[in-house]
Write a protein that holds these residues in place. Sequence first.
Motif, PDB file in Angstrom:
ATOM      1  N   SER A 203      30.021  28.807   9.514  1.00  0.00           N
ATOM      2  CA  SER A 203      31.183  28.899  10.134  1.00  0.00           C
ATOM      3  C   SER A 203      31.309  29.591  11.919  1.00  0.00           C
ATOM      4  N   ALA A 204      32.272  28.994  12.737  1.00  0.00           N
ATOM      5  CA  ALA A 204      32.279  29.898  13.560  1.00  0.00           C
ATOM      6  C   ALA A 204      32.546  30.553  14.024  1.00  0.00           C
ATOM      7  N   GLY A 341      33.678  29.422   2.681  1.00  0.00           N
ATOM      8  CA  GLY A 341      33.307  27.869   2.371  1.00  0.00           C
ATOM      9  C   GLY A 341      34.439  27.355   2.521  1.00  0.00           C
ATOM     10  N   GLY A 342      35.207  27.724   1.360  1.00  0.00           N
ATOM     11  CA  GLY A 342      35.901  26.536   0.963  1.00  0.00           C
ATOM     12  C   GLY A 342      36.093  25.243   0.743  1.00  0.00           C
ATOM     13  N   LEU A 353      43.350  13.461   0.026  1.00  0.00           N
ATOM     14  CA  LEU A 353      44.732  14.940   0.022  1.00  0.00           C
ATOM     15  C   LEU A 353      44.616  15.376   1.199  1.00  0.00           C
ATOM     16  N   PRO A 354      45.629  15.155   1.737  1.00  0.00           N
ATOM     17  CA  PRO A 354      46.509  16.015   3.386  1.00  0.00           C
ATOM     18  C   PRO A 354      45.998  17.451   2.838  1.00  0.00           C
ATOM     19  N   CYS A 355      45.809  18.224   3.799  1.00  0.00           N
ATOM     20  CA  CYS A 355      44.937  20.215   3.077  1.00  0.00           C
ATOM     21  C   CYS A 355      46.549  20.249   4.121  1.00  0.00           C
ATOM     22  N   ILE A 356      46.887  21.871   2.615  1.00  0.00           N
ATOM     23  CA  ILE A 356      47.805  23.068   4.080  1.00  0.00           C
ATOM     24  C   ILE A 356      47.003  24.272   3.744  1.00  0.00           C
ATOM     25  N   VAL A 357      46.535  24.453   4.837  1.00  0.00           N
ATOM     26  CA  VAL A 357      45.603  25.454   4.918  1.00  0.00           C
ATOM     27  C   VAL A 357      46.448  26.448   5.843  1.00  0.00           C
ATOM     28  N   VAL A 358      45.756  27.924   5.694  1.00  0.00           N
ATOM     29  CA  VAL A 358      45.952  28.903   6.558  1.00  0.00           C
ATOM     30  C   VAL A 358      44.674  28.555   8.022  1.00  0.00           C
ATOM     31  N   ASN A 359      44.979  29.076   8.887  1.00  0.00           N
ATOM     32  CA  ASN A 359      43.790  28.659  10.376  1.00  0.00           C
ATOM     33  C   ASN A 359      43.098  29.570  10.231  1.00  0.00           C
ATOM     34  N   TYR A 360      42.301  29.882   9.696  1.00  0.00           N
ATOM     35  CA  TYR A 360      41.202  31.089   9.486  1.00  0.00           C
ATOM     36  C   TYR A 360      40.164  30.808   8.250  1.00  0.00           C
ATOM     37  N   GLY A 361      39.174  31.228   9.588  1.00  0.00           N
ATOM     38  CA  GLY A 361      37.580  31.124   8.239  1.00  0.00           C
ATOM     39  C   GLY A 361      37.367  29.692   8.532  1.00  0.00           C
ATOM     40  N   GLY A 362      36.296  29.276   7.568  1.00  0.00           N
ATOM     41  CA  GLY A 362      36.084  28.107   6.886  1.00  0.00           C
ATOM     42  C   GLY A 362      37.189  27.132   7.187  1.00  0.00           C
ATOM     43  N   ILE A 363      37.677  27.068   5.775  1.00  0.00           N
ATOM     44  CA  ILE A 363      38.829  26.417   5.410  1.00  0.00           C
ATOM     45  C   ILE A 363      39.837  25.272   6.901  1.00  0.00           C
TER      46      ILE A 363
END
Length: 448
Positions: A203-204, A341-342, A353-363
């Motif tokens: 991850s970054a 990892g996610g 699938l369009p994905c709705i995620v929290v912008n934190y970490g690898g996902i």
Amino acid sequence: MAKSLKVLLIVEACNPDGASVPLVGYRLYDSLFQQAEVTLVTHGRNRKSLQKRHPDRDIIYLDESNFSRRYYRLAAWLSCFKGRVIWPLRQALTYPIYGEFNQQIYSRFAGAIAQGTYDIVHAMTPVMPRYPVKVSRVCGEDSPSKTPFILGPVNGGIPFPKGFSDIAKREFAGLNFLRVVGRFLIPDYRATYQRAAAILSGSAYTTQLITDLFDLPPHKVKLFHENGLEPSFLAASTGDEKGNVDDAIVGLKLLFVGRLVPYKGADMLIDAIAQIPAPIRNQLHLTIVGDGAERIPLEQQVQARSLTSQVTFTGWIPQEKTLYYYQKADVFCFPSVREFGGAVVLEAMGNGLPCIVVNYGGIGEYTTDKTGFKIPPISREFVVRQLSKHIAELSVNPALRADMSQAARHQAQQYAWPVRADAIIDIYQQSIAAREPANSPRLAGVKF
């Protein structure tokens, strides 16, 4: 040809029947085996599964001592509280078991590495950036063989977002100071990173962490998300397979896949659905695939929000059987607030699938504005509101869903395991080329 490369691959957790890190370790190993002459070294606990799958491969198993087996049972007991694992404590207490494995590798392979038996030594797991590799002592440009040492992918070290201190407390994050203690107490910890020819970072955040922590030149640390996709999880990217899945559920089908633990955020997703206006909410259905300590509280939450007709719990499902749920879903919702990892996000993208995620970490690095929505982890209330907004938007805008679906499938292609292996082979070849004279026989077949 790359197949001529002789690789000593150290994958402590490598199991085709496992999940998470052991399965990632196996998938990476199996993909590399197709392209290089790989000698796998792994823990004895993986013997049964690997021998059943690959009885003729060159795999070396290192068994733990009777003391380690007894010690693990004690450590597992000490690191449980009210039926839940205290992971920071479990990882700290079980380090001596990895230490035994690490020493066994050194005793058995240090001589062969020093003699130049292998072109590359690659330590792949554990994924967490807190484990030294003792055989790195006989690798590198200062060793007689000049054998390059590759580490990773490593991932982790990310703290909980500031707005989620309550979840951090429930996940025993106060014990994460043990990581810092380990940096000073564990032999070879810092030196392992400094000896490496290349470090794969998952991850970054981890890239920046280990670059700063070990004072490494930026070119040595290479962003490499550790997860990948099996062909079966990409098979739905050529047609309208979703319409062919037998499914009695009508309306927009939402999906969550993951362990039911506090930081995965299933409770926020349930609250978000409850906040969507009734005309839209009544046309939604959420399937929650997974199990864990939070399942009963989540079921109670569903009942309290009067959502029993909108939410279904499947319980635990084997990883390979989750494909059915991806194929029949329309949108993937995964508001985990601390994910490394996610892999589930990649699996969802592979199935369009369009994905709705929290912008934190690898996902947050897998998902783009074209493939879904990324929510900043400002607070629980903010995430819930944004989940409601984005679910409603996708519900009423089928054209947007279709565009995001196509973009998600396209992006997921780069995470196919053969593509992942190609990238690692390129890193092997570059590392060899950087340490060998131009006329070295070791460079035969190396691509430039």
